[in-house]
Write a protein that holds these residues in place. Structure first.
Motif, PDB file in Angstrom:
ATOM      1  N   SER A  78       0.824  -1.211   0.000  1.00 52.87           N
ATOM      2  CA  SER A  78       0.000   0.000   0.000  1.00 52.87           C
ATOM      3  C   SER A  78       0.856   1.259   0.000  1.00 52.87           C
ATOM      4  O   SER A  78       2.049   1.219   0.306  1.00 52.87           O
ATOM      5  CB  SER A  78      -0.932   0.037   1.224  1.00 52.87           C
ATOM      6  OG  SER A  78      -0.254   0.578   2.346  1.00 52.87           O
ATOM      7  N   LYS A  80       0.870   3.379   2.105  1.00 51.70           N
ATOM      8  CA  LYS A  80       1.290   3.710   3.476  1.00 51.70           C
ATOM      9  C   LYS A  80       2.766   3.433   3.695  1.00 51.70           C
ATOM     10  O   LYS A  80       3.368   3.955   4.633  1.00 51.70           O
ATOM     11  CB  LYS A  80       0.448   2.921   4.477  1.00 51.70           C
ATOM     12  CG  LYS A  80      -0.993   3.385   4.522  1.00 51.70           C
ATOM     13  CD  LYS A  80      -1.316   4.090   5.801  1.00 51.70           C
ATOM     14  CE  LYS A  80      -2.513   5.000   5.633  1.00 51.70           C
ATOM     15  NZ  LYS A  80      -2.818   5.776   6.815  1.00 51.70           N
ATOM     16  N   ASN A 130      -2.227  -1.105   7.507  1.00 49.72           N
ATOM     17  CA  ASN A 130      -1.243  -0.625   6.541  1.00 49.72           C
ATOM     18  C   ASN A 130      -0.206   0.326   7.136  1.00 49.72           C
ATOM     19  O   ASN A 130       0.985   0.245   6.821  1.00 49.72           O
ATOM     20  CB  ASN A 130      -1.950   0.044   5.359  1.00 49.72           C
ATOM     21  CG  ASN A 130      -2.640  -0.983   4.475  1.00 49.72           C
ATOM     22  OD1 ASN A 130      -2.176  -2.109   4.348  1.00 49.72           O
ATOM     23  ND2 ASN A 130      -3.767  -0.608   3.882  1.00 49.72           N
ATOM     24  N   ARG A 133       2.189  -1.683   9.237  1.00 47.40           N
ATOM     25  CA  ARG A 133       3.106  -2.485   8.434  1.00 47.40           C
ATOM     26  C   ARG A 133       4.281  -1.611   7.967  1.00 47.40           C
ATOM     27  O   ARG A 133       5.439  -2.042   7.976  1.00 47.40           O
ATOM     28  CB  ARG A 133       2.340  -3.035   7.236  1.00 47.40           C
ATOM     29  CG  ARG A 133       3.017  -4.195   6.591  1.00 47.40           C
ATOM     30  CD  ARG A 133       2.016  -4.952   5.745  1.00 47.40           C
ATOM     31  NE  ARG A 133       2.691  -5.876   4.859  1.00 47.40           N
ATOM     32  CZ  ARG A 133       2.107  -6.534   3.876  1.00 47.40           C
ATOM     33  NH1 ARG A 133       0.820  -6.371   3.672  1.00 47.40           N
ATOM     34  NH2 ARG A 133       2.780  -7.345   3.121  1.00 47.40           N
ATOM     35  N   SER A 134       3.972  -0.394   7.588  1.00 49.94           N
ATOM     36  CA  SER A 134       5.007   0.545   7.152  1.00 49.94           C
ATOM     37  C   SER A 134       5.937   0.882   8.306  1.00 49.94           C
ATOM     38  O   SER A 134       7.164   0.892   8.164  1.00 49.94           O
ATOM     39  CB  SER A 134       4.324   1.818   6.626  1.00 49.94           C
ATOM     40  OG  SER A 134       5.268   2.776   6.238  1.00 49.94           O
ATOM     41  N   ARG A 158      -3.457  -9.474   8.434  1.00 53.52           N
ATOM     42  CA  ARG A 158      -2.744  -8.189   8.492  1.00 53.52           C
ATOM     43  C   ARG A 158      -1.863  -8.130   9.736  1.00 53.52           C
ATOM     44  O   ARG A 158      -0.761  -7.574   9.711  1.00 53.52           O
ATOM     45  CB  ARG A 158      -3.734  -7.023   8.423  1.00 53.52           C
ATOM     46  CG  ARG A 158      -4.372  -6.941   7.035  1.00 53.52           C
ATOM     47  CD  ARG A 158      -5.239  -5.719   6.777  1.00 53.52           C
ATOM     48  NE  ARG A 158      -5.650  -5.719   5.374  1.00 53.52           N
ATOM     49  CZ  ARG A 158      -6.905  -5.652   4.946  1.00 53.52           C
ATOM     50  NH1 ARG A 158      -7.905  -5.565   5.793  1.00 53.52           N
ATOM     51  NH2 ARG A 158      -7.172  -5.677   3.657  1.00 53.52           N
ATOM     52  N   GLY A 293      -9.255   0.141   6.140  1.00 54.77           N
ATOM     53  CA  GLY A 293      -8.328   1.266   6.230  1.00 54.77           C
ATOM     54  C   GLY A 293      -9.026   2.608   6.404  1.00 54.77           C
ATOM     55  O   GLY A 293      -8.393   3.608   6.737  1.00 54.77           O
ATOM     56  N   GLU A 379      -4.279   0.554  -2.059  1.00 53.88           N
ATOM     57  CA  GLU A 379      -3.672  -0.713  -1.626  1.00 53.88           C
ATOM     58  C   GLU A 379      -3.907  -1.801  -2.676  1.00 53.88           C
ATOM     59  O   GLU A 379      -4.882  -1.785  -3.429  1.00 53.88           O
ATOM     60  CB  GLU A 379      -4.192  -1.184  -0.261  1.00 53.88           C
ATOM     61  CG  GLU A 379      -5.652  -1.558  -0.235  1.00 53.88           C
ATOM     62  CD  GLU A 379      -6.152  -2.025   1.140  1.00 53.88           C
ATOM     63  OE1 GLU A 379      -5.358  -2.321   2.036  1.00 53.88           O
ATOM     64  OE2 GLU A 379      -7.386  -2.080   1.284  1.00 53.88           O
ATOM     65  N   THR A 382      -3.728  -6.726   0.472  1.00 53.25           N
ATOM     66  CA  THR A 382      -3.007  -6.733   1.751  1.00 53.25           C
ATOM     67  C   THR A 382      -3.484  -7.884   2.635  1.00 53.25           C
ATOM     68  O   THR A 382      -2.900  -8.131   3.673  1.00 53.25           O
ATOM     69  CB  THR A 382      -3.146  -5.379   2.477  1.00 53.25           C
ATOM     70  OG1 THR A 382      -4.524  -4.996   2.467  1.00 53.25           O
ATOM     71  CG2 THR A 382      -2.339  -4.303   1.781  1.00 53.25           C
TER      72      THR A 382
END
Ligand code: PLP
Length: 397
Positions: A78, A80, A130, A133-134, A158, A293, A379, A382
């Motif tokens: 994504s 993000k 997201n 995750r970043s 996720r 999200g 995204e 994901t």
């Protein structure tokens, strides 16, 4: 009328653009320049594609549908990826500089010159997936411990993706806003650093860095287009994506920048409600939307400052159109490319199609055969299990 997705009625508020300079004041050109210079130097940086969905454009009666597909961004799935990891690097830069007593550079943090110091700085955040995750990816690269707070509805797929990047994942009982509150509280108690994508009074540096990171995406789009689009449909959670993109487009194209249309799930429409009230407004989320999200009840203060000036229209969208829109991208019309997108990515496209199915709404939004509409496909897939389930479902008759 075409029936690409079930006909639906959208909530709509038209807000006259208020002239102002928030697009430059809140997110300066220098902040965008700094983020772009750093992020494009990260290993693995590659521009994401801007797809022209010509067959779809013809089907819905507009001149162009331009879909920026963020699924491949740094292998994280994504847009993000651009925000949280960059904000993590900036927190580490500031904190290490403070501890050393001199100004450490972003490239030194990137190169691991202060790995020992970074290992003692714990970064935390709440997330729907997201952003976390970043952040987890950034922490892993820069060697900082990471704690991620997720709410009850965040999918296990996720959560697992964040654990795989070395983050400690804490699942709470409540909703997204409750996870934000807990992350804040535990950070205060333990001397950890919150790296949030949303701002609140007294907390602005990381969310500004997050939004300036999103500027990489906007610059890539602007570099790909010879002329500005007429509209941009931007899906909103806390508003950071929309504000970052709207500010970048205004800086690049000035008065020729596209008309900004904000799209939110009707179950989490805090920006819509803010537009109605004329000030940042929190809404209660009674039921979770499929658009994970975008499930945010509290807008980012800084994002709202920009959107209050830059957004012309606010739409709310029911969940029912999302799965059909995901399927429409995956099994496209004509020669349009096959795109695998997540539930939050398609909100803008879904709203555009629904608006074109409704003459009065099209007119109110200034959409016609000459419109060139930019969409952020925020995204890719994901969560494979969710995507597969959507693909297996049939469209409701
Ligand atoms: C895929 C996706 N699209 C859009 C958004 C909305 O971004 P923002 O919360 O900055 O408005 C999010 C937020 O998590 C997201 O994950």
């Amino acid at each position: 009328m075409f029936d690409l997705i079930p006909e639906t009625s959208l909530g709509h508020i038209h807000a006259e653009r208020r002239p102002g300079n928030a697009a430059e004041r809140v997110l300066s050109k220098d902040a965008f320049d700094r983020a772009c210079a750093e992020i494009t130097a990260w290993p693995g940086y590659e521009k994401t594609p801007l797809h022209a969905l010509d067959a779809l454009a013809t089907a819905i009666g507009v001149d162009a549908v331009l879909y920026k597909h963020e699924g491949a961004r740094f292998g994280l799935g994504s847009f993000k990826a651009l925000g949280g990891a960059f904000a993590a690097q900036r927190v580490l830069q500031r904190e290490v500089s403070l501890r050393k007593g001199w100004k450490v550079s972003l490239s030194e943090i990137r190169a691991g010159r202060f790995a020992r110091e970074c290992a003692e700085i714990t970064l935390v955040s709440a997330t729907d997936g997201n952003h976390g995750r970043s952040l987890a990816w950034g922490c892993k690269r820069f060697g900082a411990p990471c704690r991620i707070y997720i709410h009850a509805e965040v999918s296990e797929g996720r959560a697992e993706a964040m654990r795989a990047l070395g983050a400690e994942v804490i699942r709470i009982e409540g909703d997204y806003d409750a996870s934000v509150a807990l992350a804040k509280q535990e950070a205060e108690e333990n001397g950890w650093f919150v790296v949030s994508d949303t701002s609140w009074p007294g907390y602005s540096a990381p969310p500004l860095d997050v939004m300036s990171g999103y500027g990489v995406m906007t610059r890539e789009i602007c570099d790909d287009l010879a002329t500005p689009p007429s509209h941009v449909f931007l899906q909103g959670g806390v508003g950071g994506l929309a504000a970052g993109v709207a500010a970048g487009l205004r800086q690049r194209w000035g008065e020729k920048a596209p008309r900004v249309v904000i799209v939110e799930p009707d179950r989490a429409a805090c920006l819509f409600e803010s537009a109605r009230r004329g000030e940042a407004t929190t809404v209660a989320i009674e039921e979770e939307t499929i658009m994970a999200g975008l499930s945010c009840g509290e807008p980012s203060e800084l994002a709202w400052e920009i959107l209050a000036e830059e957004a012309s229209d606010f739409l709310t969208l029911p969940d029912a159109t999302i799965a059909p829109t995901v399927r429409l991208l995956a099994r496209p019309l004509g020669n349009d490319p096959v795109i695998e997108a997540g539930e939050s990515a398609v909100a803008g496209l879904s709203a555009l199609i629904a608006a074109r199915q409704n003459e009065a709404l099209s007119k109110a939004l200034g959409l016609d055969e000459s419109s060139r509409v930019l969409l952020i496909g925020s995204e890719g897939v994901t969560d494979r299990a969710i995507f597969d389930a959507i693909m297996e479902e049939r469209d409701a008759a």
